[in-house]
Motif scaffolding. Structure first.
Motif, short mmCIF file in Angstrom:
data_model
loop_
_atom_site.label_atom_id
_atom_site.label_comp_id
_atom_site.label_asym_id
_atom_site.label_seq_id
_atom_site.Cartn_x
_atom_site.Cartn_y
_atom_site.Cartn_z
N TYR A 112 0.83 -1.21 0.00
CA TYR A 112 0.00 0.00 0.00
C TYR A 112 0.86 1.26 0.00
O TYR A 112 0.45 2.31 -0.53
N SER A 143 -8.09 3.43 -7.59
CA SER A 143 -7.89 3.06 -6.20
C SER A 143 -7.23 1.69 -6.13
O SER A 143 -7.12 0.98 -7.16
N PHE A 144 -6.82 1.31 -4.96
CA PHE A 144 -6.30 -0.03 -4.73
C PHE A 144 -7.32 -1.06 -5.23
O PHE A 144 -6.98 -2.01 -5.95
N THR A 145 -8.59 -0.85 -4.90
CA THR A 145 -9.64 -1.82 -5.24
C THR A 145 -9.87 -1.92 -6.74
O THR A 145 -9.93 -3.02 -7.31
N THR A 146 -9.98 -0.77 -7.42
CA THR A 146 -10.27 -0.83 -8.86
C THR A 146 -9.08 -1.37 -9.64
O THR A 146 -9.28 -2.10 -10.63
N SER A 148 -6.75 -3.52 -8.44
CA SER A 148 -6.63 -4.94 -8.13
C SER A 148 -7.66 -5.78 -8.87
O SER A 148 -7.42 -6.95 -9.18
N ALA A 149 -8.81 -5.18 -9.18
CA ALA A 149 -9.88 -5.92 -9.85
C ALA A 149 -9.54 -6.33 -11.27
O ALA A 149 -10.24 -7.15 -11.87
N PRO A 153 -8.31 -12.11 -7.65
CA PRO A 153 -8.08 -11.62 -6.29
C PRO A 153 -7.06 -12.48 -5.55
O PRO A 153 -7.07 -13.70 -5.67
N SER A 157 -7.65 -11.11 0.12
CA SER A 157 -9.03 -10.62 0.06
C SER A 157 -9.99 -11.50 0.85
O SER A 157 -11.08 -11.06 1.21
N ASN A 176 -9.29 -2.49 8.94
CA ASN A 176 -9.05 -3.83 8.44
C ASN A 176 -7.82 -4.44 9.12
O ASN A 176 -6.77 -3.79 9.20
N PHE A 211 -8.46 1.47 0.81
CA PHE A 211 -8.53 0.60 -0.35
C PHE A 211 -9.39 1.18 -1.47
O PHE A 211 -9.30 0.74 -2.61
N THR A 212 -10.23 2.13 -1.14
CA THR A 212 -11.12 2.71 -2.16
C THR A 212 -10.79 4.17 -2.48
O THR A 212 -11.40 4.74 -3.38
#
Length: 286
Positions: A112, A143-146, A148-149, A153, A157, A176, A211-212
């Motif tokens: 991160y 973002s980290f989430t978008t 990584s998608a 995964p 996750s 988290n 993450f977002t």
């Protein structure tokens, strides 16, 4: 670089109290400097200062093995404390630290921490190179989430535990953590369980919003980047790390047999890449 690069010799070292990075222990948010009295000042002999930023669930001691080697190689080092409260807050905090450092900087981030350094260095001309260790490297608006998608995964996750928190001003959020019984498998399978059990118990949480959070700056777009891929990484998909390196047109990409915590399990390989970035700057600066 090439025949003009200065020779370098691998340093042996004695393990200190290391921790991880997208992994970590719960120490205070204090900057660790190679010299007493704070981070300001310029490295000897024109060397850049090396600033290291840890990732989620970690603290600055995750860099201990790398710091010791860099110091033996003659570099001034700052292992910064990453607040882990989200990209806007964390990048602003690291950016303010960078402004206190005189002279050129090589900035490295783990996991991160890669997103944090990308944004923190976006408007700092003293940052001459970026080094990404098992890292996330979002672009502006990602973002980290978008990011990584884009790939399958990782095991991480499926190993998170969410805990609500309340701030002093009454606002609330969610932290988290990594489930302690899965910590070894998803983060540090190449370390003994006797160590990872301690790491799991003392991990620092990261705000779920991190993450977002979408980046507003991506310094890797206009600064030389160097990337290390851990081929056994189960916290960030190694294919994502390779994609990021290609997208950033990394000057050098190194792949090693390591888990997510290569900075602990293989600190020499990490130090080697950071010094490559520093020497490339030293030999090619104006």
């Amino acid at each position: 670089m090439g025949i003009f690069k200065k020779p370098r010799y691998a340093a042996t070292f004695r393990w200190g109290a290391a921790f991880l990075a997208v992994s970590g222990t719960a120490t205070a948010l204090a900057t660790v400097s190679a010299e007493a009295g704070g981070p300001s000042g310029q490295s000897d002999r024109g060397k850049p200062t090396i600033v290291l930023v840890h990732g989620a669930f970690a603290d600055a001691s995750s860099w201990s093995g790398v710091v010791e080697r860099l110091q033996r190689s003659g570099y001034k080092v700052i292992a910064a404390a990453n607040p882990l409260r989200g990209v806007p807050q964390d990048s602003a905090y690291i950016a303010s630290l960078l402004k206190s450092v005189k002279g050129p900087i090589v900035l490295a981030g783990h996991s991160y921490g890669g997103a944090v350094i990308s944004q923190a260095a976006a408007e700092n001309n003293n940052v001459k190179a970026l080094v990404f260790i098992n890292a996330i490297m979002p672009d502006v608006g990602e973002s980290f989430t978008t990011l990584s998608a884009k790939f399958a995964p990782p095991l991480l996750s499926q190993a998170l535990r969410q805990v609500p928190f309340r701030n002093g001003d009454g606002s609330t959020g969610t932290d988290n953590y990594v489930q302690t019984d899965k910590f070894h498998k998803v983060f540090a399978a190449d370390l003994p369980t006797s160590r990872t059990d301690v790491f799991a118990a003392s991990q620092r949480p990261i705000a779920a919003s991190a993450f977002t959070d979408k980046l507003t700056g991506a310094a890797w777009r206009d600064k030389p980047s160097y990337v290390l891929v851990g081929k056994q990484d189960r916290a960030i998909n190694p294919d994502l790390e390779r994609y990021e390196a290609k997208r950033a047109k990394a000057r050098k990409t190194v792949e090693i047999d390591a888990s997510h915590v290569s900075l602990i399990s293989q600190p020499q390989a990490v130090e080697n890449l950071i010094v490559d970035a520093a020497e490339d700057y030293e030999w090619h600066r104006d």
